[in-house]
Design a protein around this motif. Structure first.
Motif, mmCIF file in Angstrom:
data_model
loop_
_atom_site.group_PDB
_atom_site.id
_atom_site.type_symbol
_atom_site.label_atom_id
_atom_site.label_comp_id
_atom_site.label_asym_id
_atom_site.label_seq_id
_atom_site.Cartn_x
_atom_site.Cartn_y
_atom_site.Cartn_z
ATOM 1 N N VAL A 402 3.186 5.167 -15.990
ATOM 2 C CA VAL A 402 4.086 5.172 -14.821
ATOM 3 C C VAL A 402 5.460 4.615 -15.192
ATOM 4 C CG1 VAL A 402 2.221 5.125 -13.130
ATOM 5 C CG2 VAL A 402 3.187 2.978 -13.910
ATOM 6 N N GLN A 403 5.485 3.652 -16.119
ATOM 7 C CA GLN A 403 6.792 3.169 -16.595
ATOM 8 C C GLN A 403 7.555 4.305 -17.267
ATOM 9 O OE1 GLN A 403 8.012 0.708 -20.353
ATOM 10 N NE2 GLN A 403 7.328 -0.805 -18.856
ATOM 11 N N ARG A 438 -1.923 13.083 -10.288
ATOM 12 C CA ARG A 438 -1.310 13.097 -8.953
ATOM 13 C C ARG A 438 -1.160 11.673 -8.412
ATOM 14 N NH1 ARG A 438 -4.587 17.718 -8.011
ATOM 15 N NH2 ARG A 438 -6.086 16.419 -6.876
ATOM 16 N N TRP A 439 -2.131 10.809 -8.730
ATOM 17 C CA TRP A 439 -2.034 9.399 -8.320
ATOM 18 C C TRP A 439 -0.792 8.752 -8.940
ATOM 19 C CZ3 TRP A 439 -1.480 4.592 -10.329
ATOM 20 C CH2 TRP A 439 -1.771 3.497 -9.497
ATOM 21 N N CYS A 440 -0.557 9.009 -10.228
ATOM 22 C CA CYS A 440 0.616 8.428 -10.917
ATOM 23 C C CYS A 440 1.915 8.917 -10.282
ATOM 24 C CB CYS A 440 0.582 8.786 -12.408
ATOM 25 S SG CYS A 440 -0.774 8.017 -13.313
ATOM 26 N N ILE A 441 1.978 10.211 -9.962
ATOM 27 C CA ILE A 441 3.189 10.759 -9.337
ATOM 28 C C ILE A 441 3.398 10.127 -7.962
ATOM 29 C CG2 ILE A 441 4.259 12.855 -8.407
ATOM 30 C CD1 ILE A 441 4.245 12.750 -11.468
ATOM 31 N N ASP A 442 2.313 10.020 -7.192
ATOM 32 C CA ASP A 442 2.403 9.403 -5.871
ATOM 33 C C ASP A 442 2.828 7.942 -5.988
ATOM 34 O OD1 ASP A 442 1.993 9.425 -2.999
ATOM 35 O OD2 ASP A 442 0.254 8.153 -3.377
ATOM 36 N N PHE A 443 2.343 7.266 -7.024
ATOM 37 C CA PHE A 443 2.661 5.849 -7.219
ATOM 38 C C PHE A 443 4.154 5.626 -7.442
ATOM 39 C CE2 PHE A 443 3.292 2.178 -10.009
ATOM 40 C CZ PHE A 443 2.637 1.171 -9.291
ATOM 41 N N ILE A 444 4.791 6.477 -8.263
ATOM 42 C CA ILE A 444 6.215 6.260 -8.541
ATOM 43 C C ILE A 444 7.106 6.706 -7.379
ATOM 44 C CG2 ILE A 444 5.906 6.372 -11.053
ATOM 45 C CD1 ILE A 444 7.071 9.214 -10.979
ATOM 46 N N ILE A 445 6.579 7.590 -6.508
ATOM 47 C CA ILE A 445 7.384 8.065 -5.372
ATOM 48 C C ILE A 445 7.215 7.147 -4.159
ATOM 49 C CG2 ILE A 445 7.716 9.964 -3.712
ATOM 50 C CD1 ILE A 445 6.887 11.896 -5.927
ATOM 51 N N THR A 446 5.972 6.779 -3.848
ATOM 52 C CA THR A 446 5.719 6.004 -2.623
ATOM 53 C C THR A 446 5.151 4.616 -2.878
ATOM 54 O OG1 THR A 446 3.440 6.788 -2.361
ATOM 55 C CG2 THR A 446 5.196 8.165 -1.418
ATOM 56 N N GLY A 448 2.108 4.213 -3.952
ATOM 57 C CA GLY A 448 0.672 4.317 -3.716
ATOM 58 C C GLY A 448 0.295 3.945 -2.290
ATOM 59 N N THR A 449 -0.989 3.740 -2.060
ATOM 60 C CA THR A 449 -1.511 3.462 -0.718
ATOM 61 C C THR A 449 -0.868 2.233 -0.094
ATOM 62 O OG1 THR A 449 -3.633 4.381 -1.425
ATOM 63 C CG2 THR A 449 -3.634 3.090 0.611
ATOM 64 N N ILE A 450 -0.742 1.169 -0.853
ATOM 65 C CA ILE A 450 -0.231 -0.097 -0.319
ATOM 66 C C ILE A 450 1.290 -0.107 -0.270
ATOM 67 C CG2 ILE A 450 -0.276 -2.610 -0.594
ATOM 68 C CD1 ILE A 450 -2.992 -1.339 0.064
ATOM 69 N N GLY A 451 1.932 0.519 -1.252
ATOM 70 C CA GLY A 451 3.394 0.453 -1.346
ATOM 71 C C GLY A 451 4.135 1.355 -0.383
ATOM 72 N N ALA A 452 3.395 2.204 0.341
ATOM 73 C CA ALA A 452 4.038 3.191 1.212
ATOM 74 C C ALA A 452 4.968 2.551 2.240
ATOM 75 C CB ALA A 452 2.965 4.026 1.920
ATOM 76 N N ASN A 453 4.650 1.330 2.684
ATOM 77 C CA ASN A 453 5.459 0.671 3.719
ATOM 78 C C ASN A 453 6.576 -0.202 3.153
ATOM 79 O OD1 ASN A 453 3.793 1.739 5.781
ATOM 80 N ND2 ASN A 453 2.275 0.116 5.393
ATOM 81 N N ILE A 704 4.261 -4.347 -16.442
ATOM 82 C CA ILE A 704 4.566 -3.122 -17.198
ATOM 83 C C ILE A 704 4.775 -1.935 -16.252
ATOM 84 C CG2 ILE A 704 3.611 -1.430 -18.848
ATOM 85 C CD1 ILE A 704 2.136 -3.890 -20.139
ATOM 86 N N SER A 705 3.959 -1.859 -15.208
ATOM 87 C CA SER A 705 4.057 -0.725 -14.278
ATOM 88 C C SER A 705 5.222 -0.853 -13.308
ATOM 89 C CB SER A 705 2.752 -0.603 -13.486
ATOM 90 O OG SER A 705 2.562 -1.752 -12.668
ATOM 91 N N GLY A 706 5.856 -2.038 -13.277
ATOM 92 C CA GLY A 706 6.998 -2.225 -12.379
ATOM 93 C C GLY A 706 6.619 -2.729 -11.000
ATOM 94 N N LEU A 707 5.338 -3.043 -10.767
ATOM 95 C CA LEU A 707 4.942 -3.628 -9.492
ATOM 96 C C LEU A 707 5.574 -4.997 -9.309
ATOM 97 C CD1 LEU A 707 1.136 -2.818 -9.108
ATOM 98 C CD2 LEU A 707 2.939 -2.228 -7.486
ATOM 99 N N VAL A 708 5.640 -5.757 -10.403
ATOM 100 C CA VAL A 708 6.262 -7.079 -10.404
ATOM 101 C C VAL A 708 7.415 -7.045 -11.396
ATOM 102 C CG1 VAL A 708 5.936 -9.523 -10.920
ATOM 103 C CG2 VAL A 708 4.112 -8.240 -9.794
ATOM 104 N N ILE A 709 8.579 -7.492 -10.980
ATOM 105 C CA ILE A 709 9.754 -7.501 -11.866
ATOM 106 C C ILE A 709 9.810 -8.836 -12.600
ATOM 107 C CG2 ILE A 709 12.262 -7.287 -11.994
ATOM 108 C CD1 ILE A 709 10.822 -4.732 -11.118
#
Length: 820
Positions: A402-403, A438-446, A448-453, A704-709
């Motif tokens: 995802v990075q 598709r999960w990875c693509i959704d993760f970087i756009i939205t 994922g499930t939790i990050g949508a908001n 690494i995934s960018g969830l935490v900076i």
């Protein structure tokens, strides 16, 4: 080699240049040049010091001189190296060769140390050869208009591939190569590696789905001479670290009789301690001895490397920061303090001496306790038989993927349907399913499930033309600042109050100190004045000081070395005359036999020892500290199913201890059941806190995934804030998003890396085929004593520890009771 290349102008010019310098090409170099001329990609396998670099670099030059019309102005050769230290030396050697051959090519470096102005100039006009790290390559791919950098590229060389292969930086390299080969299909890729156990797999990871590829292996072998340093007498009850300090007076003459020496240690704290030991033992080393590890300020490290190379310094005490990379031609002696814990690492370090192909690499082995001399014998056998560890490649590391996807979206964008088959071409993601993609693509756009908001996790935007791009300047800036997969524990800068930078220290160590406390760093005694944000302010001091212990300090024993260690120990009952190490340790082995037993290769030793402190159960798998940590927890759990009992645990590379103030009652049938393979991984999962281990793994994955900076402009998050942020996310995912791929990855990394599932299962299978030797006694054996000392070390100061150990050693030996 066919005559075609020999009769070309390019080959003749290079051959004449080498002859003028008193060299002739090795057969593997000629083979590589021919393969490159024939359009092949491939991998070069050769020992340290045999000119692996020239086998690829000169192949490109020869091809250019033969076909100049095929080359355009711009970047022609991209050289990927795992170490910054390697880049400067490489660029110097390449530029010197180019100038002497008479070409007008330029060689430049681009990494974190490169000047901003030079980077800007490179972005406008690339040099002919650019040397980068995997992180710098990804940063190039993250630049707008990245196509202009690579459109003239002919070859990508990946140096020291064995160093990258087994980690996430290897996955970074795989992804970058896959993308560049997709966009520019004519690019040739060449890997350069030292010998590892899984060479065919290493080439498959580097060059998947490529038909025109060759593995070229040097027939020449590097001769290594291993010289153990023996103490004056055998310490029959040995303890780690103690003997090494006493042997410093034997290391001093080794340094004095050499022009220049590298003294390798396994940890930064050990290097700090040995630097001081050598200065105390021989004050004339002042000004001639330096200290080199990754927490020392970069400019000072560079000065040390240059000064050793020029002969200004006589010796450097170093960690793995000098394992490879810098071509120290003057270094004629290497000293290894304690066991290297791995065959490949030992050979790599030995190769730093006698760097010419025809010189013997001499390495002195200095044991830190008596039993390590068995490891010296084991290393000799492993080197003789060329039994070298595998480097297992990582797979399905979705944090790296995802990075990388955000990197590509940032540098101009991509279409998901075009990129999916490209990513699947890599070894790391060849098993990735369409739903995972598709999960990875959704993760970087939205997010994922939790990050949508949460808008901060909506990093990539889908344009009307279906192109995925990054449009936010803030997201672009933070992503570029945090590209990479090396997540260190929060490091604090150490600066003098009066000005001047010393190096880096981990936050957790400083958090235990108060103002006025003294510690060692970069060979100096420093007094803590204050710490503010992520900076520690100090002043120079003197006297007694604490040596920092860095997290992740101890290296695990490799499975190859474990095998030879058990083999040599089995021979200890009747050592061969040629086995000097085993003959020297005869008093220790005699005591072990008298008190307990020396296990044969098909035996497994268990010792039950009753002392005034309580009851001890020792087991000796000889599989390394990490495996023993898991085994100790498992055995304790299985015993507790028979009757309630609590244990404290200790372990070293040879075995582990369970200690209790209650008697540990086990008959041989129960012991056999405790060591069985039945429901093994289920019991492991129950006996350890796998969730907590996964939580710790998740911290790195989240960064690494960018969830935490981790890094912001002008600041760095503290370790506590990183841990709390990632820990909160871990809890949320566990409860509300259990199918999260990053969460799944955290558990997989626990099983594959920390628990070493395959090795653990193999260990239990081996034990189950063995005869269990169960001994009962009233005093410590030579094998159990160092494990006991390690457990005491956790709770006692060094002075208290020495006193306690002396009492244990002098407590006398009672007649052992034997039980089978």
């Amino acid at each position: 080699m066919s005559k075609r290349l020999i009769h070309t102008q390019g080959y003749s010019i290079v051959a004449e240049w080498m002859q003028a310098k008193g060299n002739t090409a090795f057969s593997f170099q000629k083979e590589a040049w021919q393969a490159y001329a024939d359009g092949y990609s491939g991998m070069i396998v050769a020992p340290t010091g045999f000119g692996k670099t020239f086998s690829v670099f000169l192949g490109v030059l020869i091809d250019f001189m033969n076909h100049p019309e095929a080359y355009k102005d711009g970047l022609k050769l991209l050289w990927v190296t795992p170490l910054r230290a390697l880049a400067k030396d490489l660029s110097r050697a390449m530029q010197e060769a180019i100038n002497e051959i008479g070409l007008d090519w330029t060689v430049e470096v681009r990494n974190g140390d490169t000047d901003i102005k030079q980077k800007a100039r490179q972005s406008r006009m690339m040099p002919d050869i650019l040397i980068v790290t995997p992180e710098s390559l990804h940063l190039l791919l993250a630049q707008k208009g990245r196509e202009r950098f690579f459109k003239t590229l002919k070859c990508i060389a990946v140096d020291e591939w064995h160093e990258l292969l087994g980690g996430k930086r290897g996955v970074m390299t795989e992804l970058a190569l896959a993308y560049l080969r997709h966009v520019y299909p004519d690019i040739r890729t060449w890997g350069i590696t030292a010998t590892i156990g899984n060479l065919d797999e290493a080439m498959e990871v580097l060059l998947p789905h490529t038909d025109r590829k060759k593995k070229i292996t040097a027939k020449e072998k590097k001769k290594i001479k291993i010289i153990p340093v023996f103490p004056d007498e055998v310490e029959v009850l040995p303890w780690a670290g103690h003997l090494g300090a006493r042997l410093v007076y034997q290391v001093v003459p080794i340094i004095n009789q050499s022009r220049s020496t590298i003294i390798f240690t396994n940890t930064r704290s050990q290097s700090e301690a040995w630097y001081q030991l050598l200065l105390d033992a021989y004050p004339d080393f002042a000004g001639l001895l330096a200290l080199h590890h990754s927490s020392i300020e970069g400019q000072l490290r560079q000065w040390i490397e240059d000064s050793l190379s020029s002969g200004y310094l006589k010796a450097v005490v170093s960690t793995s920061s000098l394992d490879l990379g810098v071509d120290f031609k003057p270094v004629d002696t290497v000293v290894q303090i304690g066991s290297s814990k791995g065959v490949a690492r030992f050979m790599q370090r030995a190769g730093r001496s006698g760097h010419s192909p025809f010189e013997v690499s001499t390495i002195y082995f200095v044991p830190t306790h008596s039993l390590e001399l068995i490891e010296a014998a084991a290393l000799k056998e492993a080197v003789k038989t060329q039994t070298i560890e595998h480097r297992d490649p990582m797979v399905l590391t979705f944090d790296v993927l995802v990075q990388f996807l955000i990197t590509l979206a940032l540098g101009g964008g991509f279409k998901e349907e075009d990129l999916f088959p490209v990513i699947q071409q890599t070894f790391a993601f060849s098993e990735m399913t369409e739903s995972e993609w598709r999960w990875c693509i959704d993760f970087i756009i939205t997010g994922g499930t939790i990050g949508a908001n949460y808008e901060e996790y909506h990093k990539v935007v889908r344009r009307e033309d279906n192109m995925l791009v990054v449009t936010s300047r803030r997201i672009a800036m933070l992503h570029r600042m945090n590209i990479g997969v090396i997540v260190s524990d929060a490091m604090m800068r150490v600066k003098f109050v009066s000005g001047g930078y010393v190096g880096m220290i981990e936050e957790y160590f400083i958090s235990k100190l108060k103002a006025g406390d003294k510690f060692r760093l970069a060979g100096r005694v420093l007094e803590l004045v204050r710490s503010k944000e992520m900076t520690v302010y100090v002043r120079s001091s003197s006297g007694k000081a604490i040596t920092p212990s860095w997290l992740g300090g101890r290296l695990p024993l490799s499975s190859n070395l474990s095998y030879f260690l058990r083999q040599k120990l089995a021979l200890a009952r009747n050592p061969d005359r040629s086995e000097k190490e085993l003959k020297f340790l005869k008093p220790l082995f005699d005591k072990q036999s008298a008190l307990s037993h020396i296990p044969a290769e098909d035996e497994f030793l268990v010792e039950s020892i009753k002392t005034r402190e309580g009851f001890h159960l020792f087991m000796y798998p000889f599989e390394g500290r990490l495996i023993h940590e898991v085994m100790a927890a498992l055995v304790a759990y299985r015993i507790s199913r028979y009757y309630p009992i609590s244990f404290s645990m200790a372990m070293n590379d040879y075995g582990f201890e369970l200690f209790s103030d209650s008697e540990i009652k086990l008959d041989e049938d129960q012991l056999r059941e405790i060591l069985s393979t039945d429901h093994l991984m289920d019991d492991v999962f129950t006996s350890i806190n796998a969730t907590e281990m996964a939580r710790r793994k998740f911290r790195d994955i989240a960064v690494i995934s960018g969830l935490v900076i981790q890094t912001y402009p002008g600041a760095q998050k503290s370790n506590k804030s990183l841990q709390s942020s990632s820990g909160l996310m871990f809890n949320v995912f566990e409860e509300h998003d259990p199918g999260n791929l990053l969460l799944r990855q955290a558990y997989m990394e626990v099983f594959n890396q920390h628990l070493e599932e395959h090795r653990l299962i193999a260990t239990f299978k081996r034990i189950n085929k063995s005869t269990i030797i169960y001994k009962s006694m009233n005093s410590y054996s030579p094998l159990s004593f160092p494990i006991k000392v390690d457990s005491l070390r956790q709770s006692l100061t060094s002075e208290d520890l020495s006193t306690r150990i002396q009492k244990l050693q002098q407590s006398g030996v009672r007649s052992p009771k034997k039980r089978r």
